[in-house]
Design an enzyme around this catalytic site. Structure first.
Site, PDB file in Angstrom:
ATOM      1  CB  SER A 133      -0.876  -0.024   1.256  1.00 22.92           C
ATOM      2  OG  SER A 133      -1.379   1.255   1.534  1.00 22.92           O
ATOM      3  CD  GLN A 154      -3.001   1.576  -2.876  1.00 23.98           C
ATOM      4  OE1 GLN A 154      -2.369   1.464  -1.831  1.00 23.98           O
ATOM      5  NE2 GLN A 154      -3.750   2.635  -3.154  1.00 23.98           N
ATOM      6  CE1 TYR A 156      -6.214   4.510  -1.715  1.00 16.78           C
ATOM      7  CE2 TYR A 156      -4.527   4.519  -0.036  1.00 16.78           C
ATOM      8  CZ  TYR A 156      -5.723   4.044  -0.518  1.00 16.78           C
ATOM      9  OH  TYR A 156      -6.418   3.103   0.193  1.00 16.78           O
ATOM     10  CB  THR A 182      -6.797   2.414  -4.989  1.00 14.21           C
ATOM     11  OG1 THR A 182      -5.980   1.255  -4.797  1.00 14.21           O
ATOM     12  CG2 THR A 182      -8.100   2.239  -4.227  1.00 14.21           C
ATOM     13  NE  ARG A 191     -12.782   3.505   5.601  1.00 15.63           N
ATOM     14  CZ  ARG A 191     -11.587   3.519   5.048  1.00 15.63           C
ATOM     15  NH1 ARG A 191     -10.507   3.419   5.795  1.00 15.63           N
ATOM     16  NH2 ARG A 191     -11.461   3.617   3.733  1.00 15.63           N
ATOM     17  CE  LYS A 277      -7.794  -3.033  -3.674  1.00 18.25           C
ATOM     18  NZ  LYS A 277      -8.228  -1.959  -2.808  1.00 18.25           N
ATOM     19  CB  SER A 299     -12.161  -3.836  -5.277  1.00 24.84           C
ATOM     20  OG  SER A 299     -11.927  -3.449  -3.937  1.00 24.84           O
ATOM     21  CG  HIS A 301     -11.278   0.628  -0.270  1.00 21.94           C
ATOM     22  ND1 HIS A 301     -10.531   1.306  -1.184  1.00 21.94           N
ATOM     23  CD2 HIS A 301     -10.546   0.649   0.879  1.00 21.94           C
ATOM     24  CE1 HIS A 301      -9.406   1.742  -0.619  1.00 21.94           C
ATOM     25  NE2 HIS A 301      -9.386   1.335   0.642  1.00 21.94           N
ATOM     26  NE  ARG A 304     -10.763  -0.341   5.180  1.00 22.43           N
ATOM     27  CZ  ARG A 304     -10.532  -0.472   6.488  1.00 22.43           C
ATOM     28  NH1 ARG A 304     -11.185  -1.392   7.165  1.00 22.43           N
ATOM     29  NH2 ARG A 304      -9.647   0.277   7.101  1.00 22.43           N
ATOM     30  CG  ASP A 332     -10.733  -6.569  -3.190  1.00 26.85           C
ATOM     31  OD1 ASP A 332     -11.884  -6.096  -3.266  1.00 26.85           O
ATOM     32  OD2 ASP A 332      -9.724  -5.845  -3.056  1.00 26.85           O
ATOM     33  N   GLY A 333     -13.027  -8.750  -1.678  1.00 27.62           N
ATOM     34  CA  GLY A 333     -14.177  -8.384  -0.845  1.00 27.62           C
ATOM     35  C   GLY A 333     -14.890  -9.607  -0.298  1.00 27.62           C
TER      36      GLY A 333
HETATM   37  C1  LIG Z   1      -7.221  -2.179   7.192  1.00 32.51           C
HETATM   38  C2  LIG Z   1      -7.391  -2.023   5.709  1.00 32.51           C
HETATM   39  C3  LIG Z   1      -6.591  -1.123   5.028  1.00 32.51           C
HETATM   40  C4  LIG Z   1      -6.732  -0.988   3.647  1.00 32.51           C
HETATM   41  N1  LIG Z   1      -5.886  -0.145   2.980  1.00 32.51           N
HETATM   42  C5  LIG Z   1      -5.932  -0.092   1.629  1.00 32.51           C
HETATM   43  C6  LIG Z   1      -4.981   0.674   0.916  1.00 32.51           C
HETATM   44  O1  LIG Z   1      -4.085   1.288   1.491  1.00 32.51           O
HETATM   45  N2  LIG Z   1      -5.094   0.708  -0.439  1.00 32.51           N
HETATM   46  C7  LIG Z   1      -6.088   0.027  -1.111  1.00 32.51           C
HETATM   47  O2  LIG Z   1      -6.145   0.078  -2.340  1.00 32.51           O
HETATM   48  N3  LIG Z   1      -6.992  -0.721  -0.455  1.00 32.51           N
HETATM   49  C8  LIG Z   1      -6.932  -0.809   0.892  1.00 32.51           C
HETATM   50  N4  LIG Z   1      -7.815  -1.601   1.565  1.00 32.51           N
HETATM   51  C9  LIG Z   1      -8.812  -2.388   0.803  1.00 32.51           C
HETATM   52  C10 LIG Z   1      -8.257  -3.781   0.469  1.00 32.51           C
HETATM   53  O3  LIG Z   1      -7.210  -3.710  -0.482  1.00 32.51           O
HETATM   54  C11 LIG Z   1      -9.337  -4.679  -0.137  1.00 32.51           C
HETATM   55  O4  LIG Z   1      -9.975  -4.015  -1.198  1.00 32.51           O
HETATM   56  C12 LIG Z   1     -10.382  -5.131   0.882  1.00 32.51           C
HETATM   57  O5  LIG Z   1      -9.805  -5.358   2.138  1.00 32.51           O
HETATM   58  C13 LIG Z   1     -11.038  -6.413   0.381  1.00 32.51           C
HETATM   59  O6  LIG Z   1     -12.061  -6.832   1.223  1.00 32.51           O
HETATM   60  P1  LIG Z   1     -11.863  -7.980   2.343  1.00 32.51           P
HETATM   61  O7  LIG Z   1     -11.038  -7.363   3.413  1.00 32.51           O
HETATM   62  O8  LIG Z   1     -13.252  -8.257   2.779  1.00 32.51           O
HETATM   63  O9  LIG Z   1     -11.180  -9.154   1.696  1.00 32.51           O
HETATM   64  C14 LIG Z   1      -7.712  -1.742   2.937  1.00 32.51           C
HETATM   65  C15 LIG Z   1      -8.510  -2.648   3.648  1.00 32.51           C
HETATM   66  C16 LIG Z   1      -8.356  -2.796   5.011  1.00 32.51           C
HETATM   67  C17 LIG Z   1      -9.219  -3.807   5.730  1.00 32.51           C
END
Ligand SMILES: Cc1cc2nc3c(=O)[nH]c(=O)nc-3n(C[C@H](O)[C@H](O)[C@H](O)COP(=O)(O)O)c2cc1C
Length: 403
Positions: A133, A154, A156, A182, A191, A277, A299, A301, A304, A332-333
């Site tokens: 990340s 990845q 931002y 992303t 959140r 993504k 995705s 996220h 989130r 993902d997810g």
């Molecule tokens: C604690 C946390 C931090 C995350 N940070 C990033 C990030 O920095 N960049 C990003 O593209 N996605 C981030 N994500 C999203 C994840 O890459 C991913 O899309 C997501 O966790 C997938 O869902 P799942 O946790 O249910 O498998 C984050 C997710 C979590 C849980």
């Protein structure tokens, strides 16, 4: 100065700390990802656990991601020799040990010291890609120096275009094989668990979070023994080494005006595989394939960002059709079981990205726990393939799903 070299802790150590025996024992006994989540919940302060576990607002999308897997029934084929299921997979054109990658997750220093390095080692050990990340605990270069396996970066998008470009050039110079942009975070998601727990940037000590930390002395000891968590890639973004100031400044500087022209510029700048993504709309997916994206990650996220967005598994088929073979489609997810990986592949995903499943393992027992999470998913996927009569990853398709 860019943090190209690892900062050692007071004992001169730059590796992630090993888990205590009781952490390892708990992670070894975990039968599934839900057990690892429970172990993570026990070890982490409430604010940190909720930061990884939670979603936006009413968490409708967070729940929907998992529920979508539960709605599909598997349709086994029988009398197939399944004595040697082959889990080797092709991800972004390269042969890998399993059909999934560990996705990018920021803030890992709060979960485990140098948590990204622990996750990347677990990934390299399983011969799967690890995506670093932007807001990682270790820098692009530091990770490359220590990991022999496949790495993706990845990014931002910052208002300061030159800073984004610099990150991308650093990933190129360090030989990362793919860049993930992303696109589902023009602004931060709402959140509410983080507000409730006073887990915010800049970080402030409040009665609530001081009590939370006091009730988790092992986490405080393990985390602070290595110094306050840092943001390895951001240390020249603001002239401050206080990570709380860095984090809040970073969050405020994401660029909400980023659009198609900006992405085209990045496509021209980045010579290797480009992964976009955070897509659920088939129209966006088709336009991304036109633009020359090598892969699209369906995705939201992990629920989130936009609460109310569709479950990714429900969005997959339309995205796959829109792309029509011009780019790989990852998902993902909500992936918590090997059978979830199987269902995503059966519905057309070329590969899957793992988010919280490996984070729960990391939180429970560092690298050992992350490896345990990967191994649980591997074992479950193997058994699902055997019970479904599928002998290879390539052969998994819609015949294994109840129409
Ligand atoms: C604690 C946390 C931090 C995350 N940070 C990033 C990030 O920095 N960049 C990003 O593209 N996605 C981030 N994500 C999203 C994840 O890459 C991913 O899309 C997501 O966790 C997938 O869902 P799942 O946790 O249910 O498998 C984050 C997710 C979590 C849980």
């Amino acid at each position: 100065m860019t943090d190209t070299v690892a900062k050692p802790d007071s004992s001169g150590n730059t590796a992630p700390p090993s888990a205590f025996p009781w952490h390892r024992s708990r992670a070894s006994k975990a039968r599934n990802i839900a057990n690892l989540r429970e172990a993570a919940r026990k070890r982490l302060p409430r604010g940190i656990f909720d930061f990884i576990d939670g979603g936006a607002e009413d968490e409708v999308t967070l729940q929907a991601n998992s529920a979508a897997f539960g709605r599909h029934r598997l349709m086994p084929r029988v009398l197939v020799d399944v004595s040697k299921p082959d889990l080797r997979s092709t991800i972004l054109g390269s042969g890998r040990g399993l059909p999934f990658a560990i996705g990018p997750t920021g803030g890992m220093g709060f979960v485990w010291p140098r948590g990204d390095l622990a996750l990347a080692r677990a990934a390299a050990d399983a011969d799967i890609p690890f995506a670093l990340s932007t807001t990682s605990s270790v820098s692009i270069e530091d990770l490359r120096e220590r990991i022999d396996g496949p790495l993706w970066f990845q990014s931002y998008i910052f208002r300061q275009c030159d800073f984004t470009e610099k990150l991308i050039r650093r990933a190129d110079a360090a030989d990362y094989e793919a860049l993930i942009i992303t696109v589902d975070l023009p602004v931060g998601g709402n959140r509410e668990r983080d507000y409730r727990n006073d887990f915010a940037v800049p970080f402030r000590l409040t009665g609530r979070n001081v009590l939370d930390f006091a009730l988790h002395p092992e986490w405080v000891y393990t985390t602070l023994r290595r110094g306050y968590p840092r943001f390895g890639n951001m240390e020249d973004f603001v002239p401050s080494h206080d990570s709380s100031t860095v984090a809040s400044t970073v969050g405020r500087n994401y660029d909400p005006s980023f659009s198609w022209d900006g992405l085209k510029r990045i496509r021209d700048l980045w010579p290797r595989k480009l992964v976009v993504k955070g897509v659920v709309h088939p129209g966006d997916a088709a336009a991304l394939a036109d633009l020359g994206a090598d892969a699209i990650v369906v995705s939201n996220h992990g629920g989130r960002q936009l609460d109310g967005a569709p479950a990714t598994l429900d969005a997959l088929a339309a995205v796959k059709a829109a792309v029509s073979g011009r780019a790989d489609v990852l998902l993902d997810g909500g992936v918590r079981r090997g059978s979830d990986v199987f269902k995503a592949l059966a519905l057309g995903a070329d590969a899957v990205m793992i988010g919280r499943a490996t984070l729960y393992g990391l939180a429970a027992a560092g690298q050992f726990g992350a490896e345990r999470a990967v191994s649980i998913l591997r074992q479950e996927l193997t058994r699902t393939m055997q019970l479904c009569g599928a002998t290879s990853i390539d052969s998994i398709d819609a015949q294994y799903l109840m129409p």
